[in-house]
Enzyme design. Structure first.
Site, mmCIF file in Angstrom:
data_model
loop_
_atom_site.group_PDB
_atom_site.id
_atom_site.type_symbol
_atom_site.label_atom_id
_atom_site.label_comp_id
_atom_site.label_asym_id
_atom_site.label_seq_id
_atom_site.Cartn_x
_atom_site.Cartn_y
_atom_site.Cartn_z
ATOM 1 N N ARG A 1 0.836 -1.210 0.000
ATOM 2 C CA ARG A 1 0.000 0.000 0.000
ATOM 3 C C ARG A 1 0.873 1.264 0.000
ATOM 4 N NH1 ARG A 1 -4.590 0.660 4.507
ATOM 5 N NH2 ARG A 1 -2.782 1.203 5.793
ATOM 6 N N LYS B 1 -2.591 6.994 0.876
ATOM 7 C CA LYS B 1 -2.400 7.355 2.281
ATOM 8 C C LYS B 1 -1.313 8.424 2.315
ATOM 9 C CE LYS B 1 -2.121 5.018 6.735
ATOM 10 N NZ LYS B 1 -3.158 5.809 7.374
ATOM 11 N N GLU C 1 -16.143 6.557 5.382
ATOM 12 C CA GLU C 1 -15.406 5.906 6.483
ATOM 13 C C GLU C 1 -15.219 6.918 7.596
ATOM 14 O OE1 GLU C 1 -11.366 4.992 5.335
ATOM 15 O OE2 GLU C 1 -11.226 6.778 4.085
#
Ligand code: PMP
Length: 291
Positions: A52, A151, A184
Site C-alpha cells: 500500500r 495514504k 469511512e
C-alpha cells in the site's frame, strides 16, 4: 518508548531524528505514510502495508529510494533496535528537501524515516461498551481531487472532521462522500451488520483500502457470515443491528450510537464480539517475525 528512529538508511537517537524545514513533507504535506502493528514479536501484514505504501507513492509519482525488501528489512531493524514486541510502526516517505516552490522536481532525495513505538489505543471502555459516533459536514476527499486510496501526508480533511466530532462530544467522525453515501471514519473503516450480513462501503465510495478491513472481511467469511461491499446511506446506519470500526491502531471497535440514535440494543452486538475474538486470535498467530 522509541529510542532509535530509522532516518535515511541509519538508526539515529530519537532526539537526533529531524527533518529539514525545506522538506516538502513539511511545507506541503507532500509524501506518504503507513501505520503498522506488531503483535507478540511479529509485524502484522507487513507485505500488505508495504504494497500500500508503494502504491500510494506510485500514484503521487514519488520514487521510494528502497526496494520493497529493503523497506521491510528496515522496519524489522528499527523494531529490533527498540526491543518492540507489541507496538506501532510509522514509516514515512516525503518528497524530500527542495526549494520553496511547489515543484516536486526541485527535491533531490525523498526523505525516509520509520518510527517504532508503543501503541495508542482508544479507551478500554469503547471496546467493552461500544463507542458513540457522529456524522459530520466535512466530506471525505473527492476521488477526482486526491484519491482516498492514497495514504498521503495530507490528512487535514480528516483532521477537520475529527475536530467536528470532538466539538460534538465524541472521539470519532463518520465522513460521507460528496454523493452523500457513507465513506469511512477519519482513521478507520466502517462496517454495519444486518442479520448475518456484514456490509462495508466499497473502495469506490471513497475509502482507504484498510488492511484491517480486508482481514475482518476474510475472518467474517470464514465465520460463515455473508460479506457485502455496497453503498450505505446515513439513515441506513441508524437502522443497522450492529456497527463497528476497523483500523490498525483501533483494531475492531464496536459502535453503539450514531447522531444520538442507539444502534441495535445499545451494546456491542454478538457478531461484532465474535469478530473481535477472531481478530485477536488471528493477529497473535500471523505476521513477520522481528527476531
Ligand atoms: N481509513 C483511513 C482514512 C485511515 O487513515 C486508516 C488507518 N490507516 C484506515 C481507514 C484503516 O486502515 P488500516 O486497517 O489499514 O489501518
Amino acid at each position: 518508548m522509541a529510542k532509535y528512529v530509522y532516518m535515511d538508511g541509519k538508526l539515529v537517537e530519537k532526539d537526533q531524528a529531524k527533518v529539514s524545514v525545506f522538506d516538502h513533507g513539511v511545507l506541503y504535506g507532500d509524501g506518504v505514510f503507513e501505520g503498522i502493528r506488531a503483535y507478540s514479536g511479529r509485524v502484522f501484514k507487513l507485505d500488505e502495508h508495504i504494497d500500500r505504501l508503494f502504491n500510494s507513492a506510485k500514484v503521487i509519482m514519488l520514487d521510494i529510494p528502497l526496494s520493497k525488501d529493503e523497506f521491510k528489512a528496515a522496519i524489522i531493524q528499527v523494531c529490533k533496535a527498540n526491543g518492540i514486541r507489541d507496538g506501532y510502526i510509522r514509516p514515512v516517505v516525503t518528497r524530500g528537501v527542495g526549494n520553496l516552490g511547489l515543484a516536486p522536481w526541485t527535491c533531490s532525495n525523498p526523505t525516509v524515516f520509520i518510527i517504532a513505538d508503543s501503541v495508542q489505543l482508544y479507551p478500554k471502555e469503547y471496546y467493552e461498551n461500544g463507542m458513540p459516533l457522529v456524522t459530520v459536514a466535512t466530506r471525505r476527499n473527492n476521488q477526482e481531487a486526491l484519491s482516498p486510496i492514497v495514504k498521503s501526508l495530507n490528512y487535514l480533511n480528516n483532521i477537520m472532521a475529527k475536530i467536528e466530532a470532538r466539538n460534538a462530544g465524541v472521539e470519532e467522525a463518520i465522513m460521507l462522500n460528496t454523493e452523500n453515501y457513507v465513506a469511512e471514519c477519519t482513521g478507520d473503516n466502517l462496517f454495519v451488520i444486518q442479520g448475518r450480513t456484514v456490509y462495508t462501503p466499497p473502495i469506490i465510495a471513497g475509502v482507504l483500502p484498510g488492511i484491517t478491513r480486508a482481514t475482518v472481511m476474510e475472518l467474517a467469511r470464514l465465520g460463515e457470515y455473508t460479506v457485502k461491499e455496497r453503498m450505505i446511506t446515513r439513515a441506513e446506519l441508524f437502522l443497522s443491528d450492529e456497527m463497528f470500526l476497523t483500523g490498525s491502531a483501533a483494531e475492531v471497535v464496536p459502535v453503539v450510537k450514531v447522531d444520538g440514535r442507539i444502534i441495535g440494543d445499545g451494546k456491542p452486538g454478538p457478531i461484532t464480539r465474535d469478530l473481535i475474538e477472531r481478530f485477536h486470535t488471528y493477529v497473535n498467530a500471523h505476521g513477520t517475525p522481528i527476531a
